[in-house]
Design a protein around this motif. Structure first.
Motif, PDB file in Angstrom:
ATOM      1  N   PRO A 113       0.811  -1.210   0.000  1.00 56.52           N
ATOM      2  CA  PRO A 113       0.000   0.000   0.000  1.00 56.52           C
ATOM      3  C   PRO A 113       0.853   1.273   0.000  1.00 56.52           C
ATOM      4  O   PRO A 113       1.912   1.327   0.622  1.00 56.52           O
ATOM      5  CB  PRO A 113      -0.803  -0.086   1.283  1.00 56.52           C
ATOM      6  N   MET A 115      -4.162  -0.344   7.770  1.00 51.81           N
ATOM      7  CA  MET A 115      -3.883  -1.259   6.660  1.00 51.81           C
ATOM      8  C   MET A 115      -3.616  -2.674   7.171  1.00 51.81           C
ATOM      9  O   MET A 115      -4.027  -3.659   6.552  1.00 51.81           O
ATOM     10  CB  MET A 115      -2.678  -0.770   5.840  1.00 51.81           C
ATOM     11  N   LYS A 128      -2.079  -6.098   5.661  1.00 50.99           N
ATOM     12  CA  LYS A 128      -0.834  -5.712   4.983  1.00 50.99           C
ATOM     13  C   LYS A 128       0.356  -5.738   5.932  1.00 50.99           C
ATOM     14  O   LYS A 128       0.224  -5.524   7.138  1.00 50.99           O
ATOM     15  CB  LYS A 128      -0.973  -4.318   4.372  1.00 50.99           C
ATOM     16  N   THR A 174       4.319  -0.951   3.829  1.00 54.79           N
ATOM     17  CA  THR A 174       3.264   0.059   3.749  1.00 54.79           C
ATOM     18  C   THR A 174       3.909   1.440   3.795  1.00 54.79           C
ATOM     19  O   THR A 174       4.617   1.767   4.737  1.00 54.79           O
ATOM     20  CB  THR A 174       2.264  -0.110   4.912  1.00 54.79           C
TER      21      THR A 174
END
Length: 68
Positions: free
Chosen positions: A2, A29, A35, A40
């Motif tokens: 992400p 996230m 994630k 990230t």
């Protein structure tokens, strides 16, 4: 992986607050999408209020109106 881009006005957001934003968005996230926090990326852009508009007006002008 992400990539989250957070945009805020440049009205005194402290380093500590930015760190909280980074931690909070990363945790979101992890919690919602599962994630890896190490993959990230969070970017915070501070936008001058002259460059941000709401409903036909610059935020800088809206802030002036709030003071009067």
């Amino acid at each position: 992986m992400p990539y989250i881009n957070v945009k805020v006005t440049d009205e005194g957001v402290s380093c500590e607050q930015k760190n909280e934003i980074i931690q909070g968005v990363t945790q979101l996230m992890v919690d919602v999408l599962g994630k890896d926090p190490k993959a990230t990326f969070v970017v915070i852009d501070e936008i001058n209020t002259d460059n941000w508009g709401i409903g036909f007006e610059q935020v800088s002008e809206l802030r002036k109106q709030q003071l009067t």
